[in-house]
Design a protein around this motif. Structure first.
Motif, short mmCIF file in Angstrom:
data_model
loop_
_atom_site.label_atom_id
_atom_site.label_comp_id
_atom_site.label_asym_id
_atom_site.label_seq_id
_atom_site.Cartn_x
_atom_site.Cartn_y
_atom_site.Cartn_z
N ALA A 1 0.80 -1.22 0.00
CA ALA A 1 0.00 0.00 0.00
C ALA A 1 0.84 1.27 0.00
O ALA A 1 0.41 2.30 -0.51
CB ALA A 1 -0.92 -0.01 1.21
N PHE A 2 2.04 1.22 0.59
CA PHE A 2 2.88 2.43 0.68
C PHE A 2 4.21 2.25 -0.05
O PHE A 2 5.20 2.89 0.29
CB PHE A 2 3.12 2.77 2.16
N SER A 3 4.21 1.41 -1.05
CA SER A 3 5.44 1.02 -1.74
C SER A 3 6.10 2.19 -2.47
O SER A 3 5.51 2.81 -3.36
CB SER A 3 5.14 -0.10 -2.74
N ASN A 4 7.37 2.46 -2.12
CA ASN A 4 8.15 3.43 -2.87
C ASN A 4 8.34 2.98 -4.31
O ASN A 4 8.38 3.79 -5.24
CB ASN A 4 9.53 3.61 -2.23
N HIS A 5 8.48 1.68 -4.50
CA HIS A 5 8.68 1.12 -5.84
C HIS A 5 7.46 1.36 -6.72
O HIS A 5 7.60 1.76 -7.88
CB HIS A 5 8.96 -0.38 -5.70
N ILE A 6 6.27 1.15 -6.18
CA ILE A 6 5.04 1.41 -6.94
C ILE A 6 4.98 2.87 -7.37
O ILE A 6 4.70 3.19 -8.54
CB ILE A 6 3.80 1.04 -6.11
N ALA A 7 5.26 3.78 -6.44
CA ALA A 7 5.22 5.21 -6.76
C ALA A 7 6.25 5.57 -7.82
O ALA A 7 5.97 6.34 -8.75
CB ALA A 7 5.46 6.02 -5.49
N ALA A 8 7.46 5.00 -7.70
CA ALA A 8 8.52 5.33 -8.64
C ALA A 8 8.22 4.79 -10.04
O ALA A 8 8.46 5.47 -11.05
CB ALA A 8 9.85 4.78 -8.14
N VAL A 9 7.71 3.57 -10.13
CA VAL A 9 7.37 2.99 -11.44
C VAL A 9 6.27 3.81 -12.11
O VAL A 9 6.33 4.09 -13.31
CB VAL A 9 6.94 1.52 -11.29
N ALA A 10 5.27 4.22 -11.32
CA ALA A 10 4.19 5.04 -11.88
C ALA A 10 4.74 6.35 -12.41
O ALA A 10 4.38 6.79 -13.52
CB ALA A 10 3.14 5.29 -10.81
N ALA A 11 5.62 7.00 -11.64
CA ALA A 11 6.20 8.28 -12.08
C ALA A 11 7.08 8.09 -13.31
O ALA A 11 7.07 8.92 -14.22
CB ALA A 11 7.00 8.89 -10.93
N ALA A 12 7.84 7.00 -13.34
CA ALA A 12 8.70 6.72 -14.49
C ALA A 12 7.86 6.46 -15.74
O ALA A 12 8.21 6.91 -16.84
CB ALA A 12 9.60 5.53 -14.20
N GLY A 13 6.77 5.74 -15.57
CA GLY A 13 5.89 5.48 -16.70
C GLY A 13 5.34 6.77 -17.29
O GLY A 13 5.29 6.95 -18.52
N GLU A 14 4.93 7.68 -16.42
CA GLU A 14 4.42 8.97 -16.89
C GLU A 14 5.52 9.76 -17.59
O GLU A 14 5.29 10.36 -18.65
CB GLU A 14 3.86 9.76 -15.71
N LYS A 15 6.72 9.74 -17.04
CA LYS A 15 7.84 10.51 -17.60
C LYS A 15 8.25 9.99 -18.97
O LYS A 15 8.53 10.78 -19.89
CB LYS A 15 9.03 10.45 -16.65
N TYR A 16 8.28 8.67 -19.14
CA TYR A 16 8.79 8.08 -20.38
C TYR A 16 7.69 7.60 -21.33
O TYR A 16 7.98 6.99 -22.35
CB TYR A 16 9.74 6.92 -20.05
N GLY A 17 6.45 7.87 -20.98
CA GLY A 17 5.35 7.52 -21.87
C GLY A 17 5.08 6.03 -21.98
O GLY A 17 4.74 5.53 -23.05
N ILE A 18 5.23 5.32 -20.86
CA ILE A 18 4.97 3.88 -20.82
C ILE A 18 3.80 3.61 -19.88
O ILE A 18 3.74 4.17 -18.79
CB ILE A 18 6.22 3.12 -20.31
N GLU A 19 2.87 2.77 -20.31
CA GLU A 19 1.76 2.40 -19.43
C GLU A 19 2.29 1.62 -18.23
O GLU A 19 3.29 0.90 -18.33
CB GLU A 19 0.74 1.55 -20.18
N THR A 20 1.62 1.76 -17.09
CA THR A 20 2.05 1.04 -15.89
C THR A 20 0.88 0.34 -15.22
O THR A 20 -0.24 0.85 -15.20
CB THR A 20 2.72 2.00 -14.87
N ILE A 21 1.18 -0.83 -14.68
CA ILE A 21 0.19 -1.63 -13.94
C ILE A 21 0.81 -2.03 -12.62
O ILE A 21 1.94 -2.54 -12.58
CB ILE A 21 -0.23 -2.87 -14.73
N GLY A 22 0.09 -1.82 -11.54
CA GLY A 22 0.56 -2.22 -10.23
C GLY A 22 -0.28 -3.33 -9.64
O GLY A 22 -1.51 -3.18 -9.55
#
Length: 298
Positions: free
Chosen positions: A56-77
């Protein structure tokens, strides 16, 4: 950058902290390092989606979501705990990830424990054929490669390199890139008896040790003593620590200094692995438990 800790330690010991938390406002610390080569690999493979796992509070989840937005890649958690589907708005980490465009699947804890099984992974690949799947915490060989870039030549002056340990990727990278006269100390934040074997398999030398007495009860466990330490450290140094990883490591190092674990004149480098985004959610937890909260300006 490295920042000297403005605290007087006994035995002429000096301590600096590498501010990996300042690498990026949202993809910070070791998550930036772990994702660097994985995102390049996903792009080389022409994958359209990053799929990964976390709590629920995963730094990894937050970082992957931000990276997906930055690089134009869809993300699923894939999120541990099916009850969280009704609590997204009350969870700062999940709200942030959703605002970055991440889509969620909420799994029962029983199913989540099977996330690394071949049967479960096969079904995920069948459901998401264009997905590049990252393990929980992001640790794989490409992540370790990224973490090998944390240390620079200027860091050769230190006798000890210290970091928090979750899945073992960051410390493995540090061990592989450490200088021959340095020792790397890892402070696990989880009670995982296999961590030593995992690190040993991923590293090229034995100049390291895991110190397992400072996990405060396990992953994301926290008490008033640690909150007080975080707030006191910030007041003295102006450096914000996260409660899940770096704070436990810094607490351990300071305690060991006071117990004369380190030789006189030792030069110690602490690695700040980021994770500050989780403080808001942790403070909500602390308020509910009527515990003191972490001083934090998000």
């Amino acid at each position: 950058m490295n920042q000297k800790i403005p605290i007087s330690f006994p035995n002429n010991i000096t301590v600096e902290i590498k501010r990996e938390d300042l690498l990026h406002p949202f993809i910070s610390g070791n998550k930036f390092r772990k994702l660097k080569y994985n995102i390049l690999e996903a792009q080389n493979l022409e994958k359209k989606t990053l799929l990964t796992f976390g709590g629920a509070f995963s730094n990894h989840i937050a970082a992957v979501a931000a990276a997906g937005e930055k690089y134009g890649i869809e993300t699923i958690g894939i999120i541990r705990g099916e009850e969280l589907i009704k609590k997204i708005d009350a969870n700062p980490t999940l709200t942030f990830a959703q605002n970055c465009g991440m889509k969620f699947e909420f799994w029962t804890r029983e199913l989540y424990r099977q996330k690394d099984s071949q049967d479960v992974l096969k079904k995920l690949y069948e459901k998401y054929p264009s997905a590049y799947i990252l393990p929980e915490g992001g640790t794989n060989q490409l992540a370790i490669k990224g973490c090998e870039e944390i240390l620079s030549r200027e860091d050769a002056k230190f006798d000890y390199i210290c970091c928090a340990v979750g899945t073992g990727g960051t410390i493995s990278g540090l061990i592989n890139s450490s200088f021959s006269d340095q020792k790397v100390l890892g402070f696990p934040v989880v009670r995982d008896l296999d961590l030593g074997e995992i690190v040993a398999e991923a590293t090229n030398n034995r100049r390291w040790n895991l110190i397992c007495e400072y996990h405060f009860g396990g992953y994301a466990k926290i008490n008033a003593e640690l909150v007080h330490f975080i707030n006191d450290f910030k007041n003295k140094t102006k450096i914000q620590l996260d409660p899940v990883y770096t704070a436990k490591m810094v607490f351990g190092v300071v305690d060991l200094i006071n117990k004369n674990y380190f030789e006189s004149n030792s030069r110690i480098l602490l690695i700040h692995t980021g994770g500050l985004q989780g403080i808001s959610g942790m403070n909500n937890f602390l308020r509910n438990k009527q515990l003191p909260i972490i001083q934090y300006n998000d």
